[in-house]
Structures are given as structure tokens and as C-alpha cells.
Design a protein around this motif. Structure first.
Motif, short mmCIF file in Angstrom:
data_model
loop_
_atom_site.label_atom_id
_atom_site.label_comp_id
_atom_site.label_asym_id
_atom_site.label_seq_id
_atom_site.Cartn_x
_atom_site.Cartn_y
_atom_site.Cartn_z
N ALA A 1 4.61 17.28 8.20
CA ALA A 1 3.48 17.96 7.55
C ALA A 1 2.37 16.99 7.12
N TYR A 2 2.61 15.96 6.34
CA TYR A 2 1.48 15.20 5.72
C TYR A 2 1.95 13.89 5.37
N ARG A 3 1.29 12.95 5.44
CA ARG A 3 1.69 11.54 4.85
C ARG A 3 0.67 11.20 3.97
N GLN B 1 -0.88 7.91 1.60
CA GLN B 1 -0.86 6.42 1.32
C GLN B 1 -1.51 6.29 0.04
N ARG B 2 -0.83 5.50 -0.90
CA ARG B 2 -1.49 5.27 -2.40
C ARG B 2 -1.43 3.60 -2.59
N HIS B 3 -2.70 3.55 -3.05
CA HIS B 3 -2.93 1.86 -3.63
C HIS B 3 -2.62 2.14 -5.06
N ALA C 1 -4.92 8.25 0.10
CA ALA C 1 -5.50 9.00 1.09
C ALA C 1 -4.53 10.06 1.94
N THR C 2 -4.77 11.05 1.99
CA THR C 2 -3.87 12.05 2.55
C THR C 2 -4.20 12.38 3.93
N PHE C 3 -3.08 12.63 4.85
CA PHE C 3 -3.30 12.83 6.33
C PHE C 3 -2.21 14.01 6.32
N ARG D 1 1.55 20.29 -0.89
CA ARG D 1 2.48 21.02 -1.98
C ARG D 1 1.54 21.56 -3.13
N GLY D 2 0.73 20.73 -3.52
CA GLY D 2 -0.23 21.04 -4.65
C GLY D 2 0.55 20.83 -6.07
N HIS D 3 -0.56 20.61 -6.85
CA HIS D 3 0.10 20.32 -8.41
C HIS D 3 -1.15 20.46 -9.38
N PHE D 4 -0.50 20.51 -10.63
CA PHE D 4 -1.32 20.27 -11.82
C PHE D 4 -1.15 18.74 -12.12
N HIS D 5 -2.02 18.26 -12.73
CA HIS D 5 -1.55 16.99 -13.35
C HIS D 5 -0.73 17.37 -14.58
N ALA D 6 0.26 16.26 -14.75
CA ALA D 6 0.91 16.51 -15.76
C ALA D 6 0.41 16.01 -17.36
N GLY E 1 -8.78 14.65 -14.55
CA GLY E 1 -9.54 14.84 -13.30
C GLY E 1 -9.31 14.13 -12.24
N GLU E 2 -9.95 14.31 -11.14
CA GLU E 2 -9.69 13.74 -9.71
C GLU E 2 -11.01 13.80 -8.84
N TYR E 3 -11.19 12.60 -8.14
CA TYR E 3 -12.23 12.88 -7.00
C TYR E 3 -11.50 12.79 -5.73
N TYR E 4 -11.86 13.86 -4.74
CA TYR E 4 -11.47 13.77 -3.49
C TYR E 4 -12.80 13.50 -2.66
N TRP E 5 -12.47 13.22 -1.54
CA TRP E 5 -13.61 13.02 -0.42
C TRP E 5 -13.17 13.26 0.90
N GLY F 1 -0.03 11.84 -13.90
CA GLY F 1 1.06 12.30 -13.55
C GLY F 1 0.99 13.53 -12.74
N HIS F 2 1.99 14.17 -12.13
CA HIS F 2 2.08 15.29 -11.31
C HIS F 2 2.95 16.47 -11.70
N ASP F 3 2.68 17.40 -11.76
CA ASP F 3 3.37 18.50 -12.28
C ASP F 3 3.66 19.51 -11.18
N TYR F 4 4.85 19.37 -10.20
CA TYR F 4 4.85 20.20 -9.25
C TYR F 4 5.64 21.50 -9.45
N ASP F 5 6.25 21.47 -10.75
CA ASP F 5 7.38 22.57 -11.19
C ASP F 5 6.48 23.95 -11.35
C1 PAN Z 1 -3.03 13.53 -4.25
C2 PAN Z 1 -1.85 14.08 -3.81
C3 PAN Z 1 -1.93 14.48 -2.16
C4 PAN Z 1 -0.66 15.07 -1.62
O1 PAN Z 1 -3.12 12.29 -3.98
O2 PAN Z 1 -0.85 13.49 -4.33
O3 PAN Z 1 -2.89 14.91 -1.57
O4 PAN Z 1 -0.46 16.31 -2.52
P1 PAN Z 1 0.80 16.78 -3.14
O5 PAN Z 1 0.95 15.57 -4.40
O6 PAN Z 1 0.49 18.04 -4.09
O7 PAN Z 1 1.96 16.85 -2.53
C5 PAN Z 1 -3.64 13.91 -5.60
O8 PAN Z 1 -4.00 15.08 -5.78
N1 PAN Z 1 -3.19 13.10 -6.69
O9 PAN Z 1 -3.16 13.16 -7.79
#
Ligand code: PAN
Ligand code: ZN
Length: 195
Positions: A58-60, A62-64, A79-81, A95-100, A105-109, A166-170
């Protein structure tokens, strides 16, 4: 002036980003993989999700990570693929998340492919921003976020977020997003989850 001491600490970067592809290489780069099985519960059409190949990519991501996750004041770069395709009439998504740490905030491009960044505030109000044409998207704090690939090619986006976000997936696993992106009349449409 001691010139040699001033020039003795010029370093090579620890990692590189290939701008046209988003690919990260080097130190402190880690990769995670999500299959259809990992995101099956995100789709409204459970029969279609059960019929899909659970091992399909579904997706990969990569995190630095130059500092340990949780470091106050630090940053993470990723980077999300995200693969193209659908489960039923719903496009593949992260999956999507709120930050814990809710105010982070966050930048996407946008880098390649075509899709959307779907966002949802804590009152479950949803909106989406196109990820295409080099879009730069700021995700405010207290806002869940998820990439959705509405195109035919992999959707690639970069991101940068606080190392202690942090990542809150719940919360998403329990209640989902209030809006889904579904293919209706061959067009991506935002559809309320109850429909
Ligand atoms: C991104 C996400 C990435 C994968 O790096 O973590 O797109 O999505 P999920 O974490 O929801 O599976 C990000 O938003 N970091 O905070
Ligand atoms: Zn995030």
C-alpha cells in the motif's frame, strides 16, 4: 587568523534527498512498509477489503530521524510513497493520524503523482487539499491528516514535523475520518462516512 582551524570542520551531509523522486539515502534513514492488510480496516467496503491481496504493497515511508523520536525542538523529515489503486470505490490511503502532541503541525509538499491530503479537525470537520503541481500544504495542529492517491501513478509527498509530535493512530482506528474519498462517476469525490 588561523584559516585551517576555520575550515577543518566542513562536513559531508549525512543524507540526501533526490528532489524529483523524494527518495532519501544516507545515515539516519529508515523505511517502513504498509500492506493492504495493514490498512484494510480503513475502507468502508469491508468485503472488497477482504477480497484484496493482503500482502499487496500500500505504501512505504522513509524517515530521516537525526534525533531520537520525542526530542523537544527536533525535527523529522519523511517521504511517503503511496500506491495507486482502489478497494471497492475508495482510493488507497495512508492510515492517517493526529499527532500525540496535539498542537504539533506539519508541512507536506507534493513530489509526484496526484492525490489529496485529507484533514480533519477535532470537531470531525473534514476538508482536502490537492497534492499535485508541487503543492505545499501546512497541516495545522489538532488536525488529523491522511494522504489519498486519486491518480494512476504512485503519489509521493515529502513531510517535515516536530520530533516530539508523536503519532496517535487510535483515534482514527476507532472513529475513522468523517469524510472518505470515493470514485464516483470516474471522479474523486468527498463523501460523508455515513453515506
Ligand atoms: C507522515 C506519515 C506518513 C504515513 O510521515 O507518517 O505519510 O502515514 P501514517 O503515519 O498515517 O501511516 C506524517 O504525517 N508524519 O507525522
Ligand atoms: Zn503527521
Amino acid at each position: 587568523m588561523n584559516i585551517s582551524s576555520r575550515t577543518s570542520d566542513i562536513r559531508e551531509p549525512d543524507a540526501h534527498v533526490e528532489l524529483p523522486t523524494g527518495v532519501l539515502t544516507g545515515e539516519h534513514v529508515a523505511e517502513s512498509v504498509r500492506t493492504i492488510a495493514d490498512i484494510a480496516d480503513c475502507f468502508h467496503d469491508r468485503a472488497a477489503a477482504d477480497a484484496a491481496d493482503p500482502a499487496q504493497l500500500a505504501y512505504r515511508v522513509q524517515r530521516h530521524a537525526p534525533v531520537p523520536e520525542g526530542t523537544a525542538g527536533g525535527l523529522m523529515f519523511g517521504a511517503t510513497f503511496l500506491q495507486p489503486g482502489r478497494v471497492g470505490d475508495e482510493y488507497l490511503m495512508t492510515r492517517g493520524h493526529f499527532h500525540a502532541k496535539r498542537d504539533a503541525g506539519e508541512y507536506y509538499w507534493h513530489i509526484a503523482g496526484q492525490g489529496m491530503l485529507v484533514m480533519m479537525d477535532e470537531a470531525r470537520h473534514c476538508w482536502a487539499v490537492w497534492l499535485r503541481n508541487n503543492a505545499l500544504v501546512y497541516v495545522p495542529g489538532r488536525t488529523a491528516h491522511r494522504m489519498v492517491n486519486t491518480g494512476a501513478e504512485p503519489l509521493v509527498a515529502g513531510a517535515c514535523w516536530p520530533a516530539d509530535a508523536g503519532h496517535d493512530y487510535d483515534a482514527i482506528a476507532s472513529h475513522g475520518f468523517a469524510t472518505r474519498v470515493r470514485c464516483i462517476d470516474n471522479e474523486p469525490r468527498l463523501v460523508a462516512d455515513t453515506e
